[in-house]
Design a protein around this motif. Sequence first.
Motif, PDB file in Angstrom:
ATOM      1  N   PRO A  30      12.770  -3.226   0.021  1.00 22.45           N
ATOM      2  CA  PRO A  30      14.149  -3.170  -0.493  1.00 22.45           C
ATOM      3  C   PRO A  30      14.844  -4.539  -0.432  1.00 22.45           C
ATOM      4  O   PRO A  30      14.910  -5.162   0.630  1.00 22.45           O
ATOM      5  CB  PRO A  30      14.828  -2.155   0.434  1.00 22.45           C
ATOM      6  CG  PRO A  30      13.711  -1.261   0.872  1.00 22.45           C
ATOM      7  CD  PRO A  30      12.521  -2.170   1.018  1.00 22.45           C
ATOM      8  N   GLY A  31      15.310  -5.011  -1.588  1.00 19.66           N
ATOM      9  CA  GLY A  31      16.030  -6.275  -1.649  1.00 19.66           C
ATOM     10  C   GLY A  31      15.153  -7.499  -1.845  1.00 19.66           C
ATOM     11  O   GLY A  31      15.667  -8.587  -2.112  1.00 19.66           O
ATOM     12  N   THR A  32      13.848  -7.361  -1.702  1.00 15.65           N
ATOM     13  CA  THR A  32      12.942  -8.493  -1.907  1.00 15.65           C
ATOM     14  C   THR A  32      12.394  -8.414  -3.327  1.00 15.65           C
ATOM     15  O   THR A  32      11.560  -7.568  -3.645  1.00 15.65           O
ATOM     16  CB  THR A  32      11.792  -8.488  -0.878  1.00 15.65           C
ATOM     17  OG1 THR A  32      12.362  -8.494   0.427  1.00 15.65           O
ATOM     18  CG2 THR A  32      10.916  -9.727  -1.042  1.00 15.65           C
ATOM     19  N   VAL A  83       0.852  -1.209   0.000  1.00 16.26           N
ATOM     20  CA  VAL A  83       0.000   0.000   0.000  1.00 16.26           C
ATOM     21  C   VAL A  83       0.878   1.246   0.000  1.00 16.26           C
ATOM     22  O   VAL A  83       0.578   2.244  -0.671  1.00 16.26           O
ATOM     23  CB  VAL A  83      -0.949  -0.015   1.222  1.00 16.26           C
ATOM     24  CG1 VAL A  83      -1.658   1.333   1.370  1.00 16.26           C
ATOM     25  CG2 VAL A  83      -1.971  -1.145   1.092  1.00 16.26           C
ATOM     26  N   LYS A  84       1.997   1.170   0.716  1.00 17.73           N
ATOM     27  CA  LYS A  84       2.898   2.322   0.800  1.00 17.73           C
ATOM     28  C   LYS A  84       3.524   2.679  -0.550  1.00 17.73           C
ATOM     29  O   LYS A  84       3.999   3.792  -0.749  1.00 17.73           O
ATOM     30  CB  LYS A  84       4.010   2.030   1.819  1.00 17.73           C
ATOM     31  CG  LYS A  84       3.509   2.032   3.261  1.00 17.73           C
ATOM     32  CD  LYS A  84       3.144   3.456   3.667  1.00 17.73           C
ATOM     33  CE  LYS A  84       2.459   3.508   5.020  1.00 17.73           C
ATOM     34  NZ  LYS A  84       2.087   4.907   5.357  1.00 17.73           N
ATOM     35  N   LEU A  85       3.557   1.708  -1.494  1.00 14.86           N
ATOM     36  CA  LEU A  85       4.135   1.962  -2.824  1.00 14.86           C
ATOM     37  C   LEU A  85       3.117   2.527  -3.808  1.00 14.86           C
ATOM     38  O   LEU A  85       3.473   2.906  -4.918  1.00 14.86           O
ATOM     39  CB  LEU A  85       4.706   0.668  -3.404  1.00 14.86           C
ATOM     40  CG  LEU A  85       5.889   0.024  -2.675  1.00 14.86           C
ATOM     41  CD1 LEU A  85       6.319  -1.250  -3.399  1.00 14.86           C
ATOM     42  CD2 LEU A  85       7.055   0.993  -2.588  1.00 14.86           C
ATOM     43  N   GLN A  86       1.849   2.557  -3.429  1.00 16.15           N
ATOM     44  CA  GLN A  86       0.792   2.969  -4.363  1.00 16.15           C
ATOM     45  C   GLN A  86       0.447   4.437  -4.103  1.00 16.15           C
ATOM     46  O   GLN A  86      -0.017   4.781  -3.010  1.00 16.15           O
ATOM     47  CB  GLN A  86      -0.457   2.090  -4.193  1.00 16.15           C
ATOM     48  CG  GLN A  86      -0.208   0.590  -4.419  1.00 16.15           C
ATOM     49  CD  GLN A  86      -0.056   0.206  -5.889  1.00 16.15           C
ATOM     50  OE1 GLN A  86      -0.077   1.057  -6.780  1.00 16.15           O
ATOM     51  NE2 GLN A  86       0.111  -1.087  -6.153  1.00 16.15           N
ATOM     52  N   PRO A  87       0.659   5.281  -5.105  1.00 13.77           N
ATOM     53  CA  PRO A  87       0.502   6.726  -4.879  1.00 13.77           C
ATOM     54  C   PRO A  87      -0.934   7.170  -4.611  1.00 13.77           C
ATOM     55  O   PRO A  87      -1.143   8.270  -4.079  1.00 13.77           O
ATOM     56  CB  PRO A  87       1.012   7.342  -6.194  1.00 13.77           C
ATOM     57  CG  PRO A  87       0.878   6.260  -7.206  1.00 13.77           C
ATOM     58  CD  PRO A  87       1.079   4.966  -6.469  1.00 13.77           C
ATOM     59  N   ASP A  88      -1.907   6.342  -4.977  1.00 12.07           N
ATOM     60  CA  ASP A  88      -3.309   6.747  -4.841  1.00 12.07           C
ATOM     61  C   ASP A  88      -3.977   6.110  -3.625  1.00 12.07           C
ATOM     62  O   ASP A  88      -5.198   6.098  -3.528  1.00 12.07           O
ATOM     63  CB  ASP A  88      -4.099   6.395  -6.109  1.00 12.07           C
ATOM     64  CG  ASP A  88      -4.062   4.904  -6.405  1.00 12.07           C
ATOM     65  OD1 ASP A  88      -3.143   4.213  -5.899  1.00 12.07           O
ATOM     66  OD2 ASP A  88      -4.941   4.418  -7.140  1.00 12.07           O
TER      67      ASP A  88
END
Lengths: 324, 324
Positions: free
Chosen positions: B259-261, A22-27
């Motif tokens: 990171p790294g996965t 979820v933290k990687l999804q900008p929306d």
Amino acid sequence: MDKIRIGIVGYGNLGRGAEASVKLQPDMELIGVFSRRKGIKTVSGVPAYTMDEMLNFKGKIDVMILCGGSATDLIEQTPAVAAHFTCIDSFDTHPRITEHFNNVDKAAKAAGTAALISCGWDPGMFSLQRVFAEAILPQGKSYTFWGRGVSQGHSDAIRRIDGVVDARQYTVPKDKYLNAIRNGEMPEVTGQEAHLRDCYVVAAEGADKARIENEIKTMKNYFVGYETVVHFISQEELDRDHKGIPHGGFVLRSGESTPGTKHVVEYRLQLDSNPEFTGSVLTAYARGLNRLAKHKATGAFTVFDIPPAWISVHSDEELRAHSL
Amino acid sequence: MDKIRIGIVGYGNLGRGAEASVKLQPDMELIGVFSRRKGIKTVSGVPAYTMDEMLNFKGKIDVMILCGGSATDLIEQTPAVAAHFTCIDSFDTHPRITEHFNNVDKAAKAAGTAALISCGWDPGMFSLQRVFAEAILPQGKSYTFWGRGVSQGHSDAIRRIDGVVDARQYTVPKDKYLNAIRNGEMPEVTGQEAHLRDCYVVAAEGADKARIENEIKTMKNYFVGYETVVHFISQEELDRDHKGIPHGGFVLRSGESTPGTKHVVEYRLQLDSNPEFTGSVLTAYARGLNRLAKHKATGAFTVFDIPPAWISVHSDEELRAHSL
């Protein structure tokens, strides 16, 4: 743009995988994590709540991502949560999928919510690949191989043997079948024949290794019928080389469009972390489910029901311009 | 069950591929083939008509599968047919997709029909894989490789060289890049670097082979910048070993969830016949488009808009029980 407000229910490996995704999804915005345990600290620092506090978030969370285990948690949790929230799970107990779907469908329809079940990589992405390939090549044969990956159930089974300190079992698909299918052959092969069970075992000092190896290889429902290889290693080696939870596998379909004209479709996943990838699939489909819910759909759904565009952060115009 | 009534427009390799595919689908009926040429005989024995006769079939055909070439035919044909029929094409001229979509959308909306464009394997199945993998792994890098497969355009270009009797050019992805990506690396590689151009050439008797090889390797827009290998063979060898039109390729995405996965998603097609497989994709999506049209949708669509369940001959219940 209003962000999609996400809640995570259950905070084991899968819950932490969904959190990272979820933290990687900008929306998307992660509102909170809900756990049976009190006072947990989350990796991202997002607030943690107990299950009892969940109903305070009605109208404040768009999609709940359910990260419990299938057998014990989801079978009851998904219908219960669907009675209040749009929610998604990765229920993977294949023989109970129809029962689970019907339970969730009933709860969601009564509440006017939408719920997506069995969304991970298998069931999930592998299921989609089976449907695509079979629709395109109706005359043919489909194969699913799992691994190389850790089977938690088989690892646990080995650890229960007397004299075993620790163990890790990898399921490994056999290259000879993969290569035969890639060459256009359609071998008749059972799941037992197609996979090797590769076991790394730490034995207690003085334990009878021959007996342990024999107990593993003759264990019914787990190893009987499989080619099984047992390696005895030290705890240091196991901790150093076998602490990850990689997984993956292959979906292949070999088919003919006219007699003798062959096609092979292959989908392969190589995953450093099974729960992190499953969490990532859940998160992408939380976006699709949110869009479905905005269309006022209610009841239970699967990955088969979601137009692929809906799981993307990009607009239809962007997808046509850059991905088509 | 009422069968889906199909028409095929254009009867080259792709039209024959679609014809064979429709014949494999139990819920479809092929009504006729429409061609510019008069009096053609079809492989399946289905009636052939001229383009002028098409309008007689309004209300008698559910979906028209358009099997013309992109550059010359579809750019005009799809909007024209969409003005009267629900229709699907495999338009693959990437830079003109937006323009084509808009033209078709306008014609289809005005007529109250639905039209699906750019539906084959690339664009088509490869596009879907790019969208899925990028939504699941937003942090990563995507790759598309084509081949091993025949490039008709490059084969034609070689045949135009003085002293060349016949030629066949294969585009071949380089294993070293595929393997690097499978190993979790994310190489920076251009399409020129990633592919080998493998040429099989029949030279006229007495022709200067060194000159021909040089002309191939220095041909701008076709071979310059690529690693190119030229083999001179006899017409007999070419007819025996190189008469097929195989193709295929790979879509890969390498991404990280934390990171790294790392995770690697790979989709691979190995096709004995490019037009037969493309025809098979068109046919499966004709089913999905027919269902979309029954929902009263009008305008232009792509594979991104179709719920995967809709391209399957099986019911939702069957899919959940057997494919999920």
